[in-house]
Enzyme design. Structure first.
Site, short mmCIF file in Angstrom:
data_model
loop_
_atom_site.label_atom_id
_atom_site.label_comp_id
_atom_site.label_asym_id
_atom_site.label_seq_id
_atom_site.Cartn_x
_atom_site.Cartn_y
_atom_site.Cartn_z
N ASN A 193 -8.19 11.38 12.34
CA ASN A 193 -8.16 12.78 11.90
C ASN A 193 -9.56 13.35 11.66
O ASN A 193 -9.87 14.45 12.11
CB ASN A 193 -7.32 12.90 10.63
CG ASN A 193 -5.86 12.55 10.89
OD1 ASN A 193 -5.36 12.75 12.00
ND2 ASN A 193 -5.18 12.02 9.89
N ASP A 200 -11.27 7.05 -1.17
CA ASP A 200 -11.67 7.88 -0.04
C ASP A 200 -13.09 8.41 -0.18
O ASP A 200 -13.77 8.62 0.83
CB ASP A 200 -10.70 9.06 0.12
CG ASP A 200 -9.37 8.65 0.73
OD1 ASP A 200 -9.36 7.72 1.54
OD2 ASP A 200 -8.36 9.27 0.38
N PHE A 259 -15.79 7.05 -1.17
CA PHE A 259 -16.80 6.15 -0.61
C PHE A 259 -16.99 6.49 0.87
O PHE A 259 -18.12 6.64 1.35
CB PHE A 259 -16.37 4.70 -0.79
CG PHE A 259 -17.37 3.69 -0.27
CD1 PHE A 259 -18.29 3.11 -1.13
CD2 PHE A 259 -17.38 3.32 1.07
CE1 PHE A 259 -19.22 2.19 -0.65
CE2 PHE A 259 -18.30 2.40 1.55
CZ PHE A 259 -19.22 1.83 0.69
N HIS A 260 -15.88 6.61 1.58
CA HIS A 260 -15.94 6.96 3.00
C HIS A 260 -16.57 8.32 3.20
O HIS A 260 -17.46 8.50 4.05
CB HIS A 260 -14.53 6.95 3.60
CG HIS A 260 -14.45 7.62 4.94
ND1 HIS A 260 -14.22 8.98 5.07
CD2 HIS A 260 -14.58 7.14 6.21
CE1 HIS A 260 -14.20 9.30 6.35
NE2 HIS A 260 -14.42 8.20 7.06
N GLN A 274 -8.90 8.26 8.80
CA GLN A 274 -10.21 8.87 8.93
C GLN A 274 -10.71 8.83 10.36
O GLN A 274 -11.38 9.76 10.82
CB GLN A 274 -11.20 8.18 7.98
CG GLN A 274 -10.79 8.23 6.51
CD GLN A 274 -10.60 9.65 6.00
OE1 GLN A 274 -11.02 10.63 6.60
NE2 GLN A 274 -9.93 9.77 4.85
N VAL A 275 -10.40 7.77 11.09
CA VAL A 275 -10.82 7.70 12.49
C VAL A 275 -10.05 8.72 13.33
O VAL A 275 -10.62 9.46 14.12
CB VAL A 275 -10.64 6.28 13.04
CG1 VAL A 275 -10.83 6.26 14.56
CG2 VAL A 275 -11.64 5.33 12.39
N ARG A 312 0.88 -1.16 0.00
CA ARG A 312 0.00 0.00 0.00
C ARG A 312 0.92 1.21 0.00
O ARG A 312 1.69 1.43 0.94
CB ARG A 312 -0.91 -0.03 1.22
CG ARG A 312 -1.93 1.12 1.27
CD ARG A 312 -1.45 2.22 2.17
NE ARG A 312 -2.48 3.21 2.48
CZ ARG A 312 -2.22 4.33 3.13
NH1 ARG A 312 -1.00 4.64 3.55
NH2 ARG A 312 -3.18 5.18 3.38
N LEU A 313 0.88 2.01 -1.05
CA LEU A 313 1.78 3.14 -1.24
C LEU A 313 1.16 4.39 -0.62
O LEU A 313 0.16 4.91 -1.12
CB LEU A 313 2.07 3.37 -2.72
CG LEU A 313 2.54 2.14 -3.51
CD1 LEU A 313 2.70 2.48 -4.99
CD2 LEU A 313 3.85 1.61 -2.94
N ASP A 314 1.75 4.86 0.45
CA ASP A 314 1.18 5.98 1.19
C ASP A 314 1.22 7.27 0.37
O ASP A 314 2.25 7.62 -0.22
CB ASP A 314 1.96 6.17 2.50
CG ASP A 314 1.46 7.35 3.31
OD1 ASP A 314 0.30 7.32 3.73
OD2 ASP A 314 2.24 8.30 3.52
N GLU A 320 -2.56 5.02 -2.09
CA GLU A 320 -3.41 6.04 -1.46
C GLU A 320 -3.21 7.31 -2.28
O GLU A 320 -2.10 7.81 -2.40
CB GLU A 320 -3.00 6.30 -0.01
CG GLU A 320 -3.88 7.36 0.63
CD GLU A 320 -3.30 7.95 1.90
OE1 GLU A 320 -4.06 8.57 2.66
OE2 GLU A 320 -2.08 7.82 2.12
#
Length: 593
Positions: free
Chosen positions: A395, A322, A324-325, A392-393, A258-260, A297
């Site tokens: 921040n 993102d 979707f969230h 997301q949680v 997973r590439l930040d 990401e």
């Protein structure tokens, strides 16, 4: 093509001893300090090399620069004493793997569980995760995604302050611990995705710039100096990062990266770093006879990241979705701060499910400009969707999980839509049983000045966003401890009911191709914005069908059950009279082909 092997750092030789090789164009002289002696290295272009006949695995060494500064190896495989200590010689062939028959999983079969090693278990180690693998298998998970583990200062960190890119965090169990975790995951049939950070390096223990032009002032990231991918001397930097990806794939048998925050990777050269990385990574996976994936990401809403190389894309396999969230959180909670102000309608969710990006070239109020391009032709398996993740949680919700922000009925509704969507689902550790533990931002910088600066910076962020919740000091041990999973809650009846819903939905997804095929082109979504009703129909070439009704209103509503023979109610999140769907609930119908 032959299988890549790491050629920098300390390499154990077939007979005896080890060769040390360092890329250090900014250094005049270099020596290896080992066993109380200093061994001068010979310069060969931009590299320095020396072979030491009595070097062996487990020994610790430092690199000595011209003014007697001692530094860790930039390509250290292990930092047992932390970011400021010596490097350790590691024999990459010492571990006895048992996963010879493991070839990976297809992208569309991934059901991902994101976890943080330090807070997932009371022990906070790689080995402790192994004991939880039967639990994850029972839940239905097919892949774990481990937050970054490159050596960082102290023992408490999200991992995005890593500075030793090749060294698994020593407090988690180092190289042997990580290899055991991967091997046991493969034994259990689970893939392993590793979160890696190629957009910046942490501020403490970051000695890379003393060896070469790793960073540039030409660009700037929110997290510090950008990595130099397109300026003078960048060839060696690109090799350092690309080979790091190959290293995890080859020496650690990792199934995906997973590439930040790839929007913080700046490269205006003819071949973007990500494209070169994808080419090399996929070629190496083929040589190894395995399926392996690159998941980005991205804050760009740019399909070029996902498009194949032969049409000018970067060739990455998938990206976090993102929006979707954002669409779900905004609709469920009415949150309208920052980027969430650009969402909040059922039409946003409809577009997410049908096409992917909501902002696909249209005007974004948050960004105050047109943003993104259309993803409607991008296959669904190229998007990873979630209701919660670490960012997301911590921040967006100040540490609160979705179960703290919405009713249990709303939570069940949202989870049902997550697993029925034509995308790859991701869970944040603990969400499957509605854990009450916050997930907070935490650090353990050893430099007092830096630690204070991090604390004050976070405090200013809270003030800027008018956060009235209790402030959690990232440097405090308590902040870290509060973020640990509450495993005792798993068997509490109320929490067990949520976990049972997750298990049931995952099982339905696995058993029914119409739910797991990721076919957006076989997905139709209709909405009634006034009644807050959503109807999603999904199909499969083999003939199975699904129909999902979602009521986002608090009031019950009439709906039309699917017509025809063979339809069965596979799941209903709240009871209601015939012909009615309860408020904040979902009903899933399935029919075999």
């Amino acid at each position: 093509m032959s299988i890549w092997r790491m050629d920098y750092g300390a390499t154990i030789l077939p007979g005896r001893g080890a060769r040390f090789r360092v890329w250090a164009p900014k250094v005049q002289t270099l020596a290896v300090s080992l066993n109380g002696g200093a061994f001068p290295m010979q310069r060969n272009g931009e590299d320095f090399e020396v072979t030491i006949s009595d070097a062996s695995p487990g020994q610790r060494y430092s690199l000595v620069l011209e003014d007697a500064r001692e530094r860790p190896d930039p390509v250290s495989r292990s930092q047992p004493l932390g970011v400021h200590g010596p490097s350790e010689i590691v024999d990459p062939n010492a571990f006895q793997w048992t996963d010879q028959n493991w070839t990976g999983l297809p992208l569309s079969q991934l059901i991902i569980y994101e976890l943080h090693t330090g807070t997932f278990t009371p022990e906070g180690t790689f080995e402790a995760i192994v004991a939880k693998l039967p639990y994850l298998k029972d839940l239905g998970i097919t892949a774990i995604e481990v937050m970054p583990i490159a050596e960082f200062p102290g023992s408490r960190n999200w991992g995005y302050d890593g500075v030793d890119f090749y060294a698994p965090q020593s407090s988690y169990g180092g190289p042997a611990g990580l290899k055991k975790l991967v091997d046991e995951c493969h034994r259990a049939g689970l893939a392993v995705i590793l979160d890696v950070v190629y957009n910046h390096a942490g501020p403490e223990g970051n000695y890379l710039a003393e060896f070469g032009p790793y960073f540039t002032d030409h660009y700037r990231t929110p997290w510090g100096p950008a990595i130099n991918y397109d300026g003078p001397g960048s060839d060696g930097v690109r090799r350092f990062v690309i080979e790091n990806a190959l290293y995890w794939l080859t020496e650690y048998h990792i199934d995906g990266l997973r590439l930040d925050a790839i929007h913080g990777i700046y490269d205006f050269g003819a071949v973007h770093l990500l494209a070169e990385l994808a080419d090399r990574f996929h070629a190496q996976a083929r040589e190894l006879g395995r399926q392996a994936w690159l998941i980005a990401e991205s804050d760009l809403n740019d399909v070029r990241i996902l498009q194949p190389r032969d049409v000018g894309g970067y060739g990455l396999d998938a990206q976090w979705h993102d929006e979707f969230h954002h669409a779900m959180l905004s609709l469920l909670t009415k949150a309208d701060r920052g980027f969430l102000a650009s969402f909040g309608t059922l039409a946003d969710i409809q577009k997410v499910l049908r096409e992917g990006f909501v902002y696909d070239g249209i005007y974004s109020p948050y960004r105050q400009r047109r943003f993104g391009n259309s993803s409607k032709d991008i296959p669904g398996e190229k998007f990873v969707v979630f209701l919660q993740n670490h960012d997301q949680v911590a921040n967006t919700s100040q540490g609160h999980r979705l179960s703290d922000l919405v009713s249990q009925d709303q939570l069940k509704l949202a989870v049902t839509l997550l697993f029925c969507a034509p995308y790859i689902p991701l869970l944040l550790m603990g969400e499957e049983f509605a854990d009450t533990a916050e997930f907070l931002y935490f650090t353990s910088h050893l430099d007092p000045g830096l630690g204070k600066a991090v604390t004050e910076g976070r405090r200013r962020e809270y003030a800027a966003f008018r956060m009235h919740d209790r402030f959690f000091d990232p440097q405090a041990v308590e902040t870290f401890e509060l973020s640990k999973i509450h495993w005792l809650m798993v068997d509490d009846p109320g929490h067990r009911a949520i976990r049972d819903l997750y298990r049931k939905l995952i099982a339905r997804r696995k058993d029914w191709p119409c739910l797991s095929n990721c076919r957006k082109d076989l997905t139709e979504v209709r909405i009634d914005e006034r009644l807050q009703l959503l109807k999603m129909e999904r199909g499969d070439p083999a003939g199975s069908q699904a129909e999902l009704w979602c009521n986002f209103s608090a009031d019950s509503a009439a709906y039309h059950a699917p017509a025809g023979d063979g339809w069965e109610i596979a799941l209903q999140t709240a009871p209601a009279p015939a012909g009615k769907i309860a408020g904040h609930s979902a009903i899933l119908y399935l029919r075999k082909g």
